[in-house]
Scaffold this active site. Structure first.
Site, PDB file in Angstrom:
ATOM      1  N   TYR A 185      -2.722  -0.634  10.037  1.00  0.00           N
ATOM      2  CA  TYR A 185      -2.721  -0.985   8.546  1.00  0.00           C
ATOM      3  C   TYR A 185      -1.245  -0.477   7.802  1.00  0.00           C
ATOM      4  O   TYR A 185      -0.928  -1.170   7.025  1.00  0.00           O
ATOM      5  CB  TYR A 185      -4.125  -0.275   7.758  1.00  0.00           C
ATOM      6  CG  TYR A 185      -4.021  -0.705   6.394  1.00  0.00           C
ATOM      7  CD1 TYR A 185      -4.505  -1.580   5.724  1.00  0.00           C
ATOM      8  CD2 TYR A 185      -3.534   0.262   5.286  1.00  0.00           C
ATOM      9  CE1 TYR A 185      -4.581  -1.938   4.446  1.00  0.00           C
ATOM     10  CE2 TYR A 185      -3.505   0.136   4.068  1.00  0.00           C
ATOM     11  CZ  TYR A 185      -4.145  -1.093   3.524  1.00  0.00           C
ATOM     12  OH  TYR A 185      -3.937  -1.276   2.368  1.00  0.00           O
TER      13      TYR A 185
ATOM     14  N   LYS B 225       1.586  -2.820   6.237  1.00  0.00           N
ATOM     15  CA  LYS B 225       2.058  -2.722   4.962  1.00  0.00           C
ATOM     16  C   LYS B 225       3.442  -2.319   4.555  1.00  0.00           C
ATOM     17  O   LYS B 225       4.197  -2.929   3.764  1.00  0.00           O
ATOM     18  CB  LYS B 225       1.082  -1.896   3.943  1.00  0.00           C
ATOM     19  CG  LYS B 225       0.048  -2.413   3.718  1.00  0.00           C
ATOM     20  CD  LYS B 225      -0.161  -3.772   3.236  1.00  0.00           C
ATOM     21  CE  LYS B 225      -1.946  -4.138   2.964  1.00  0.00           C
ATOM     22  NZ  LYS B 225      -2.105  -5.266   2.027  1.00  0.00           N
TER      23      LYS B 225
ATOM     24  N   SER C  10       0.989  -1.331  -0.036  1.00  0.00           N
ATOM     25  CA  SER C  10      -0.046  -0.085  -0.046  1.00  0.00           C
ATOM     26  C   SER C  10       0.772   1.162   0.005  1.00  0.00           C
ATOM     27  O   SER C  10       1.955   1.240   0.868  1.00  0.00           O
ATOM     28  CB  SER C  10      -0.675  -0.045   1.093  1.00  0.00           C
ATOM     29  OG  SER C  10      -1.535   1.297   1.457  1.00  0.00           O
TER      30      SER C  10
END
Length: 168
Positions: free
Chosen positions: A47, A51, A34
């Site tokens: 998150y 990533k 990401s």
């Protein structure tokens, strides 16, 4: 978050590497990271961190697997237009989200899939994290990596497997 974004990818990388190394076959691992790994995700810090860890893991595995002719790369898409994101794109944040791209649009699942397909089907530089301008962007085995009649995995890869196995 860590289980899905990092540990699952580590386990799948290990399984694929085992399969390819046993057959002395080349191959490609493409992780889906990401853009949030590089710019932070203030609303979703776990998150972004997971990533970022995935990108670091991929670069380490690229070095470990290159001698076996296995490339490891990643794509790092930004905001992707999915059904779940339709309300955000139609709402007040839509223009701001589109403005994050030099093309004034957000990515699509099809564009991400095309990037993954390209990386999985070409001779690319291993260890790279690909960001594109459009969306800002991859049998039973013993703990030592051996099975009856099989060569051992590189020690570094066995260590990754051992560290993730208990969490999966």
């Amino acid at each position: 978050m860590i289980d899905v974004s990092l540990l699952a990818a580590a386990d799948l990388t290990w399984a694929m590497a085992r399969h390819l190394i046993d057959r002395e076959a080349p191959g490609h691992v493409v992780n889906v990271g990401s853009r949030g790994a590089f710019r932070g995700e203030p609303e979703y810090p776990a998150y972004g961190a997971s990533k970022a860890a995935l990108h670091a893991f991929g670069q380490s595995m690229a070095a470990a697997l290159a001698p076996h002719r296995i490339s490891v790369t990643a794509v790092a898409p930004g905001f992707i237009a999915t059904e779940r994101q339709t309300p955000q794109l139609a709402g007040p944040r839509g223009d701001e989200l589109r403005s994050q791209s030099p093309f004034g649009r957000v990515g699509t699942p099809e564009k991400v899939a095309a990037a993954v397909h390209y990386l999985a089907s070409s001779e690319t530089t291993s260890g790279a994290v690909r960001r594109t301008a459009a969306w800002r962007a991859a049998g039973r085995v013993r703990p030592d990596g051996r099975s009856p009649g099989r060569k051992a995995l590189p020690a570094r890869l066995c260590q990754v497997r051992d560290e993730t196995a208990d969490r999966l």
